[in-house]
Design a protein around this motif. Structure first.
Motif, PDB file in Angstrom:
ATOM      1  N   GLY A 143     -32.665   0.389  17.962  1.00  0.00           N
ATOM      2  CA  GLY A 143     -32.592   0.057  19.375  1.00  0.00           C
ATOM      3  C   GLY A 143     -33.952   0.108  20.031  1.00  0.00           C
ATOM      4  O   GLY A 143     -34.932   0.572  19.451  1.00  0.00           O
ATOM      5  N   MET A 144     -33.993  -0.364  21.236  1.00  0.00           N
ATOM      6  CA  MET A 144     -35.218  -0.318  22.039  1.00  0.00           C
ATOM      7  C   MET A 144     -34.814   0.120  23.438  1.00  0.00           C
ATOM      8  O   MET A 144     -33.663  -0.055  23.854  1.00  0.00           O
ATOM      9  CB  MET A 144     -35.883  -1.681  22.076  1.00  0.00           C
ATOM     10  N   ARG A 145     -35.762   0.688  24.167  1.00  0.00           N
ATOM     11  CA  ARG A 145     -35.460   1.083  25.547  1.00  0.00           C
ATOM     12  C   ARG A 145     -36.714   0.996  26.394  1.00  0.00           C
ATOM     13  O   ARG A 145     -37.839   1.006  25.886  1.00  0.00           O
ATOM     14  CB  ARG A 145     -34.841   2.465  25.603  1.00  0.00           C
ATOM     15  N   LEU A 146     -36.508   0.952  27.678  1.00  0.00           N
ATOM     16  CA  LEU A 146     -37.581   0.912  28.654  1.00  0.00           C
ATOM     17  C   LEU A 146     -37.273   1.925  29.753  1.00  0.00           C
ATOM     18  O   LEU A 146     -36.375   1.700  30.567  1.00  0.00           O
ATOM     19  CB  LEU A 146     -37.688  -0.486  29.271  1.00  0.00           C
ATOM     20  N   PRO A 147     -37.930   3.085  29.749  1.00  0.00           N
ATOM     21  CA  PRO A 147     -37.697   4.069  30.819  1.00  0.00           C
ATOM     22  C   PRO A 147     -38.156   3.506  32.159  1.00  0.00           C
ATOM     23  O   PRO A 147     -39.237   2.921  32.253  1.00  0.00           O
ATOM     24  CB  PRO A 147     -38.552   5.270  30.411  1.00  0.00           C
TER      25      PRO A 147
END
Length: 104
Positions: free
Chosen positions: A98-102
């Motif tokens: 997965g990937m995320r962007l805070p």
């Protein structure tokens, strides 16, 4: 377990009964009629080794089947090797990263 409808959404959040929440939590969110997402599975350290996590996951899988979902997704951080091993024992397979962007 109790079901909490999300206002304005097609999904619902399912959580353990209030007495169990202080020690153990699990959230199962139905994303679509065909897909379920299991997230935030936690068992307090003092309660581990009593099959609580196993029962939480069995319930979530059973609930997804009851809703006729064709797929279950579960997100677990890649560094949590013992959790990944636990989920593998229940039949879940690694599928993607997965990937995320805070935003905070």
């Amino acid at each position: 377990m109790r079901r909490i409808p999300r206002p304005g959404a097609r999904s619902a959040v399912t959580t353990p009964a209030p007495a169990a929440r202080a020690r153990n939590t699990s959230t199962a969110t139905a994303l679509t009629p065909e897909r379920a997402l299991i997230e935030d599975v936690r068992v307090a350290r003092a309660h581990r080794g009593h099959k609580i996590g196993h029962r939480l996951l069995e319930w979530a899988i059973s609930e997804a089947r009851r809703r006729h979902c064709r797929l279950i997704e579960l997100f677990v951080h890649e560094t949590r090797s013992s959790a990944r091993r636990f989920y593998s024992q229940l039949g879940l397979k690694d599928s993607h990263r997965g990937m995320r962007l805070p935003l905070e």
